[in-house]
Design an enzyme around this catalytic site. Sequence first.
Site, PDB file in Angstrom:
ATOM      1  N   LEU A  22      39.620  50.910  45.911  1.00 23.10           N
ATOM      2  CA  LEU A  22      40.592  49.992  46.513  1.00 23.10           C
ATOM      3  C   LEU A  22      41.930  50.130  45.812  1.00 23.10           C
ATOM      4  O   LEU A  22      41.985  50.273  44.587  1.00 23.10           O
ATOM      5  CB  LEU A  22      40.089  48.548  46.369  1.00 23.10           C
ATOM      6  N   GLU A  69      34.211  45.665  34.390  1.00 22.04           N
ATOM      7  CA  GLU A  69      34.573  44.310  33.971  1.00 22.04           C
ATOM      8  C   GLU A  69      34.390  43.296  35.100  1.00 22.04           C
ATOM      9  O   GLU A  69      34.160  42.111  34.844  1.00 22.04           O
ATOM     10  CB  GLU A  69      36.041  44.283  33.526  1.00 22.04           C
ATOM     11  N   HIS A 166      44.536  40.571  39.810  1.00 25.87           N
ATOM     12  CA  HIS A 166      43.662  39.735  38.972  1.00 25.87           C
ATOM     13  C   HIS A 166      44.496  38.976  37.938  1.00 25.87           C
ATOM     14  O   HIS A 166      45.588  39.414  37.572  1.00 25.87           O
ATOM     15  CB  HIS A 166      42.677  40.619  38.196  1.00 25.87           C
ATOM     16  N   CYS A 253      39.712  46.609  32.504  1.00 26.54           N
ATOM     17  CA  CYS A 253      38.794  46.766  33.648  1.00 26.54           C
ATOM     18  C   CYS A 253      37.625  47.714  33.388  1.00 26.54           C
ATOM     19  O   CYS A 253      36.589  47.620  34.031  1.00 26.54           O
ATOM     20  CB  CYS A 253      39.543  47.319  34.856  1.00 26.54           C
TER      21      CYS A 253
HETATM   22  C1  CIR Z   1      39.925  46.994  42.763  1.00 34.70           C
HETATM   23  O1  CIR Z   1      40.886  46.841  43.523  1.00 34.70           O
HETATM   24  O2  CIR Z   1      38.977  46.223  42.749  1.00 34.70           O
HETATM   25  C2  CIR Z   1      39.930  48.181  41.809  1.00 34.70           C
HETATM   26  N1  CIR Z   1      40.542  49.294  42.431  1.00 34.70           N
HETATM   27  C3  CIR Z   1      40.614  47.834  40.522  1.00 34.70           C
HETATM   28  C4  CIR Z   1      39.888  46.803  39.735  1.00 34.70           C
HETATM   29  C5  CIR Z   1      40.603  46.423  38.487  1.00 34.70           C
HETATM   30  N2  CIR Z   1      39.797  45.571  37.706  1.00 34.70           N
HETATM   31  C6  CIR Z   1      40.269  44.667  36.843  1.00 34.70           C
HETATM   32  O3  CIR Z   1      41.474  44.437  36.806  1.00 34.70           O
HETATM   33  N3  CIR Z   1      39.387  43.982  36.145  1.00 34.70           N
END
Ligand code: CIR
Length: 263
Positions: A22, A69, A166, A253
């Site tokens: 994503l 995470e 987030h 993350c």
């Molecule tokens: C998302 O959009 O879920 C992932 N591409 C990125 C997640 C990042 N995670 C975080 O900040 N804990």
Amino acid sequence: MRVFDFNRAIVRTPGTSVVHGLRNDHSVVPDYAGAAKEHAAYVAALEALGLKADVLPALEELPDSVFVEDPALVFSEAAILLRPGAPSRLGEAGAMREALAPRFSRLLELPGEGFADGGDVLVTPEFVFIGLSARTNRDGAIALQMRLAELGRESRLAEVPAGVLHFKTAVSLLDAETVFATPAMAASGIFADFRIVTTPEGEEAAANALRINDTVLIGASFPRTAEVLSQHGLAVRTLPVDEIGKLDAGLSCMSLRWSEGAK
Ligand code: CIR
């Protein structure tokens, strides 16, 4: 024990599908080899800081599963399995349950049907912030508060600034009393009880720093941040994050961290 003292971590190798993870900006395309290299450097840094890092195998069917995470929250005494707020990431919780069960004698689940991502959770010495975002809704946040209360941990809900993925995209803990925050997060009033170091102009993405033991990990693309944090007397270590940055991710993350054996 300080809330940023850790000796264990769980990470997950990115699959080649990580490039389909994503992201907000589809004009940039992440590169698999680059992301894998950044991940390897990250794991090496955790190990160099004294953590035993358990590396879980890649899950090709779950492109964002490298961001371990988000589907769980871990403490010395217990782990809480969360429910990721993005439909494509829901399956990560089940995979994470398998990883946590042998490592934690107490594994709690989020009651109800709400959603909560670990990226929205910031643990401070006195309480835990839970950010309300596009991924963490009120039901999920309240369910998480219940589980945290069972662990004797107080929590507070806070709105994540508009346009921010987030809570921890925009803030990280530098020490027990100090946070490193984007100007928008700093202006929100949420951190009125903390000292705030603001991200230098143009380096807002550096807010997702990661304090581990006596070192703060930051992205290598943020030279002014390195300067500012060094001036605050912190040991700074930089890591490449250009590819994972294209996936709206940062340093926190990519691991779940805890202190095994701590009281
Ligand atoms: C998302 O959009 O879920 C992932 N591409 C990125 C997640 C990042 N995670 C975080 O900040 N804990």
